[in-house]
Motif scaffolding. Structure first.
Motif, PDB file in Angstrom:
ATOM      1  N   SER A  56       0.819  -1.206   0.000  1.00 13.32           N
ATOM      2  CA  SER A  56       0.000   0.000   0.000  1.00 13.32           C
ATOM      3  C   SER A  56       0.858   1.263   0.000  1.00 13.32           C
ATOM      4  O   SER A  56       1.688   1.449   0.885  1.00 13.32           O
ATOM      5  CB  SER A  56      -0.905  -0.005   1.230  1.00 13.32           C
ATOM      6  N   HIS A  76       2.950   1.092   3.464  1.00 14.96           N
ATOM      7  CA  HIS A  76       2.435   0.252   4.547  1.00 14.96           C
ATOM      8  C   HIS A  76       2.284  -1.183   4.039  1.00 14.96           C
ATOM      9  O   HIS A  76       1.915  -1.399   2.888  1.00 14.96           O
ATOM     10  CB  HIS A  76       1.070   0.767   5.012  1.00 14.96           C
ATOM     11  N   SER A  77       2.582  -2.128   4.896  1.00 17.98           N
ATOM     12  CA  SER A  77       2.380  -3.532   4.575  1.00 17.98           C
ATOM     13  C   SER A  77       1.202  -4.065   5.381  1.00 17.98           C
ATOM     14  O   SER A  77       1.243  -4.069   6.617  1.00 17.98           O
ATOM     15  CB  SER A  77       3.628  -4.354   4.917  1.00 17.98           C
ATOM     16  N   MET A  78       0.168  -4.487   4.681  1.00 23.64           N
ATOM     17  CA  MET A  78      -0.987  -5.097   5.354  1.00 23.64           C
ATOM     18  C   MET A  78      -0.600  -6.440   5.963  1.00 23.64           C
ATOM     19  O   MET A  78      -1.082  -6.819   7.013  1.00 23.64           O
ATOM     20  CB  MET A  78      -2.141  -5.309   4.369  1.00 23.64           C
ATOM     21  N   THR A  79       0.294  -7.146   5.288  1.00 23.72           N
ATOM     22  CA  THR A  79       0.729  -8.471   5.745  1.00 23.72           C
ATOM     23  C   THR A  79       1.531  -8.382   7.034  1.00 23.72           C
ATOM     24  O   THR A  79       1.252  -9.090   8.001  1.00 23.72           O
ATOM     25  CB  THR A  79       1.595  -9.147   4.660  1.00 23.72           C
ATOM     26  N   HIS A  80       2.556  -7.514   7.039  1.00 20.97           N
ATOM     27  CA  HIS A  80       3.467  -7.439   8.183  1.00 20.97           C
ATOM     28  C   HIS A  80       3.124  -6.318   9.167  1.00 20.97           C
ATOM     29  O   HIS A  80       3.729  -6.238  10.239  1.00 20.97           O
ATOM     30  CB  HIS A  80       4.905  -7.252   7.699  1.00 20.97           C
ATOM     31  N   ARG A  81       2.201  -5.452   8.772  1.00 19.98           N
ATOM     32  CA  ARG A  81       1.792  -4.323   9.607  1.00 19.98           C
ATOM     33  C   ARG A  81       2.950  -3.418   9.993  1.00 19.98           C
ATOM     34  O   ARG A  81       3.082  -3.000  11.143  1.00 19.98           O
ATOM     35  CB  ARG A  81       1.033  -4.798  10.843  1.00 19.98           C
ATOM     36  N   HIS A  82       3.793  -3.132   9.007  1.00 22.36           N
ATOM     37  CA  HIS A  82       4.851  -2.158   9.255  1.00 22.36           C
ATOM     38  C   HIS A  82       4.763  -1.045   8.210  1.00 22.36           C
ATOM     39  O   HIS A  82       4.135  -1.195   7.171  1.00 22.36           O
ATOM     40  CB  HIS A  82       6.242  -2.789   9.315  1.00 22.36           C
ATOM     41  N   THR A  83       5.370   0.092   8.542  1.00 22.20           N
ATOM     42  CA  THR A  83       5.361   1.254   7.657  1.00 22.20           C
ATOM     43  C   THR A  83       6.774   1.803   7.527  1.00 22.20           C
ATOM     44  O   THR A  83       7.631   1.556   8.380  1.00 22.20           O
ATOM     45  CB  THR A  83       4.458   2.380   8.198  1.00 22.20           C
TER      46      THR A  83
END
Length: 157
Positions: A56, A76-83
């Motif tokens: 994203s 942003h990564s929806m999979t890993h929840r990091h930005t």
């Protein structure tokens, strides 16, 4: 994967394409400075590599710091929840950077806004034209050195 590990991964993979020191998280996410001509490769890598999976592009912003123009990308990564944020410094006189709309289609509108308001040219963009202002509006109003016209087509501004 934390932001410092992502920075290390990018430094290892892109070498001199990553410039400056890692910018620790402050008022925004941690940031990595990328050479403007490397931005497409870095963005594609961050999206496609399973360790990062940045699926994203949350925001793309142009910023005028008087001495230079920057483009800031928030991923942003929806999979890993990091930005993480990527930043690219551009020449003020000719702010040029490759488009990333082929990697993140939403960049189409963000890049058009940055072009419209700051005059940033996204090379390879499919439809780089004004999005908020009329096509014949003079200049780019978010530039620090912008002078607003007194009138536009006989209408007081």
């Amino acid at each position: 994967m934390d932001e410092k590990s992502i920075y290390s991964l990018l430094e290892e993979r892109f070498g001199e394409g990553i410039v400056g020191e890692f910018q620790e998280e402050g008022s925004g996410p941690a940031a990595v400075y990328v050479k403007s001509d490397e931005i497409q490769e870095v963005m594609r890598f961050l999206k496609e590599d399973g360790r990062t999976a940045f699926d994203s592009l949350m925001c793309l912003s142009g910023v005028d710091f008087e001495e230079e123009i920057q483009v800031v990308y928030h991923l942003h990564s929806m999979t890993h929840r990091h930005t993480i944020a990527l930043k690219a410094k551009l020449n003020r006189e000719r702010p040029l950077i490759p488009t990333v709309e082929g990697i993140y289609p939403v960049a189409n509108y963000h890049e058009r806004e940055a072009y419209d308001l700051l005059g940033i040219i996204f090379s390879g963009h499919s439809d780089l034209r004004r999005i908020l202002l009329p096509e014949d509006w003079p200049g780019h109003p978010l530039r620090k050195d912008y002078t607003y016209p007194d009138q536009y087509h006989g209408i007081k501004v």
